[in-house]
Motif scaffolding. Structure first.
Motif, PDB file in Angstrom:
ATOM      1  N   GLN A   1      42.597  36.061  34.476  1.00 36.31           N
ATOM      2  CA  GLN A   1      42.297  36.446  35.829  1.00 36.31           C
ATOM      3  C   GLN A   1      42.501  38.106  35.842  1.00 36.31           C
ATOM      4  OE1 GLN A   1      44.851  34.638  38.595  1.00 36.31           O
ATOM      5  NE2 GLN A   1      43.387  35.183  40.382  1.00 36.31           N
ATOM      6  N   GLY A   2      41.829  39.060  36.460  1.00 40.91           N
ATOM      7  CA  GLY A   2      41.957  40.368  36.687  1.00 40.91           C
ATOM      8  C   GLY A   2      40.893  40.827  37.225  1.00 40.91           C
ATOM      9  N   ASP A   3      40.793  42.358  37.156  1.00 44.37           N
ATOM     10  CA  ASP A   3      39.607  43.061  37.886  1.00 44.37           C
ATOM     11  C   ASP A   3      38.487  43.454  36.919  1.00 44.37           C
ATOM     12  OD1 ASP A   3      41.578  42.902  39.980  1.00 44.37           O
ATOM     13  OD2 ASP A   3      41.744  45.061  39.998  1.00 44.37           O
TER      14      ASP A   3
ATOM     15  N   LYS B   1      38.117  41.780  42.581  1.00 36.77           N
ATOM     16  CA  LYS B   1      39.663  41.770  42.481  1.00 36.77           C
ATOM     17  C   LYS B   1      40.302  40.346  42.086  1.00 36.77           C
ATOM     18  CE  LYS B   1      40.760  45.977  43.989  1.00 36.77           C
ATOM     19  NZ  LYS B   1      41.477  46.974  43.210  1.00 36.77           N
ATOM     20  N   ASN B   2      41.135  40.369  40.764  1.00 35.38           N
ATOM     21  CA  ASN B   2      41.751  39.309  40.797  1.00 35.38           C
ATOM     22  C   ASN B   2      40.843  38.036  40.708  1.00 35.38           C
ATOM     23  OD1 ASN B   2      44.484  40.267  40.997  1.00 35.38           O
ATOM     24  ND2 ASN B   2      44.295  40.122  43.082  1.00 35.38           N
TER      25      ASN B   2
ATOM     26  N   THR C   1      45.395  32.425  31.991  1.00 35.94           N
ATOM     27  CA  THR C   1      45.767  30.975  32.607  1.00 35.94           C
ATOM     28  C   THR C   1      45.661  30.086  31.496  1.00 35.94           C
ATOM     29  OG1 THR C   1      43.271  30.516  32.662  1.00 35.94           O
ATOM     30  CG2 THR C   1      44.112  31.835  34.716  1.00 35.94           C
TER      31      THR C   1
ATOM     32  N   GLN D   1      47.754  44.149  34.568  1.00 33.05           N
ATOM     33  CA  GLN D   1      46.557  44.047  34.990  1.00 33.05           C
ATOM     34  C   GLN D   1      45.732  42.610  34.866  1.00 33.05           C
ATOM     35  OE1 GLN D   1      43.878  47.349  33.368  1.00 33.05           O
ATOM     36  NE2 GLN D   1      45.663  47.892  32.125  1.00 33.05           N
TER      37      GLN D   1
ATOM     38  N   TYR E   1      38.085  35.640  38.344  1.00 35.37           N
ATOM     39  CA  TYR E   1      38.135  34.785  36.725  1.00 35.37           C
ATOM     40  C   TYR E   1      37.131  35.233  35.985  1.00 35.37           C
ATOM     41  CZ  TYR E   1      41.646  31.929  39.215  1.00 35.37           C
ATOM     42  OH  TYR E   1      42.927  31.815  39.889  1.00 35.37           O
TER      43      TYR E   1
ATOM     44  N   LYS F   1      46.162  38.252  33.974  1.00 33.18           N
ATOM     45  CA  LYS F   1      46.934  37.090  33.990  1.00 33.18           C
ATOM     46  C   LYS F   1      46.303  36.203  33.038  1.00 33.18           C
ATOM     47  CE  LYS F   1      48.726  33.292  36.776  1.00 33.18           C
ATOM     48  NZ  LYS F   1      48.968  32.994  38.382  1.00 33.18           N
TER      49      LYS F   1
END
Length: 429
Positions: free
Chosen positions: A185-187, A196-197, A166, A162, A199, A164
């Motif tokens: 990073q995610g929803d 979506k994706n 950074t 779900q 920050y 990421k």
């Protein structure tokens, strides 16, 4: 009861007495880590937009997304502390030295918006049209006070399917607190709109918020000064969500209804007539701001139209009062009996004169019931939500009293704001 409270704010170039009433706290305000030169460069580049005539907003009801807002009301804080914090925040952003300014804890007044992070983590984030970043409290958040708190809601971003992580970090400072941590990073989703994706920040450290922030903050200002956007893809929360405009109705707590934020449209049940439009003063500042050149303020029949002595004012959902220049604020406050500790008789909310702010030729009338700030059950005192000092930093603020009296439509695409008199339940009776 007949005494007026006085407080002093000093700069290194000005020693002007500022009469300041006490009011429910000022909200967190983001201050970017910019050099004085870079900030000055930004502020010099004004955006020229012609004022649009009074008209209606043409939006498809199928496109509009309506989201409920809930109000958080805190205790009333000393005016010296609150006003000094706000002036200090703007001064830092502009590189204006103010010397030693009082800084202490206060509990503020906010509107919260429901946000879902990932698949099913639900939070109430403080809605702030006067800042630019989104961050949520992290599981490992620490603080020197109760800002993080062991029982406070926090986000879990450990699932690599779900989220990421950074290698980037964010650091933001507000008038009422600080937050820093990791950029993830995610929803995230608000209503039916999903970024979506995208920050967002996950806090590792928070201070001076105490109990005022439930789970985090979401800013809907312009992203030009966003700490997170400038390090990533340049998108603030609005752009990440696909928001091109939003309308805002802020409720009165005594009315028993809820506030409503409408993305990509307006809620026509919340205002009378058509919206009148005003151009955004300077987009590079990041704020939803209006020119106040040639504008005036008056108080019923006791104070005639008095010039507003600042060039622009920020329209801000996260500020609980109205910040004016010293001269006009003192003229208004002198007509009220303010105690030595900053309180006024709560009956003023019922009997006080209207405050009228005339912007670009149009009068905006704010009744006493909205500029008198009521306390809580634990602290039932009332205070005046009007104070001075904006001329020390060249910019005022039209906060909660203004935005409860008027529905506000924010148009990113056309760089303008539209206003119409808000409809509150008691006003319908």
């Amino acid at each position: 009861m007949g005494q007026r409270m006085e407080a002093l704010l000093y700069s290194q170039t000005t020693e002007e007495k500022v009469l300041l009433p006490q009011w429910v706290g000022i909200k967190p305000k983001h201050t970017m880590k910019l050099s004085i030169l870079s900030v000055a460069t930004l502020l010099c580049a004004s955006t020229s937009v012609s004022a649009a005539p009074t008209t209606t907003v043409s939006t498809s009801t199928t496109d509009a997304v309506h989201v409920p807002l809930t109000r958080t009301v805190g205790r009333v804080a000393p005016a010296q502390r609150v006003a000094a914090r706000h002036v200090e925040r703007i001064a830092k952003a502009k590189g204006v030295p103010l010397g030693d300014v009082p800084y202490g804890g206060s509990r503020d007044q906010f509107w919260n918006i429901p946000v879902t992070v990932g698949k099913n983590q639900n939070f109430q984030l403080c809605l702030d049209s006067g800042s630019w970043d989104i961050w949520i409290r992290g599981a490992n958040c620490v603080s020197p006070d109760t800002s993080c708190g062991p029982t406070r809601p926090h986000v879990n971003v450990s699932d690599p399917h779900q989220f990421k992580n950074t290698t980037l970090s964010y650091k933001v400072g507000y008038a009422s607190g600080y937050s820093n941590g990791s950029i993830v990073q995610g929803d995230y989703t608000i209503g039916s709109m999903t970024a979506k994706n995208a920050y967002f920040g996950v806090s590792r450290f928070e201070a001076d918020f105490d109990e005022i922030i439930d789970s985090g903050m979401i800013g809907l200002g312009f992203p030009s000064r966003s700490n997170i956007a400038t390090q990533t893809n340049g998108k603030g929360p609005a752009a990440a969500l696909g928001v091109t405009s939003f309308g805002m109705y802020l409720q009165n707590s005594e009315d028993g209804d809820s506030g409503v934020l409408t993305f990509n449209g307006v809620d026509e049940t919340k205002f009378h007539g058509d919206l009148s439009y005003h151009p955004v003063h300077n987009v590079t500042q990041g704020y939803w701001s209006l020119s106040t050149l040639s504008s005036t303020v008056s108080l019923g029949k006791v104070l005639p139209a008095t010039p507003i002595t600042v060039d622009y004012s920020i329209v801000d959902s996260g500020t609980a009062g109205i910040l004016l220049g010293t001269t006009e604020a003192n003229a208004i406050i002198s007509h009220f009996n303010v105690t030595s500790d900053g309180y006024i008789d709560c009956d003023v909310a019922r009997t006080g004169p209207d405050l009228t702010i005339r912007l670009q030729g149009r009068p905006f009338v704010i009744p006493a019931s909205m500029y008198v700030v009521r306390g809580t059950v634990e602290s039932p005192q009332c205070s005046l939500g009007i104070y001075g000092g904006a001329d020390n930093v060249y910019g005022g603020v039209l906060g909660g009293p203004f935005l409860r009296a008027y529905y506000a439509y924010h148009d990113y695409k056309n760089l303008r704001m539209g206003f119409a008199k808000a409809i509150h339940p008691k006003a319908r009776a």
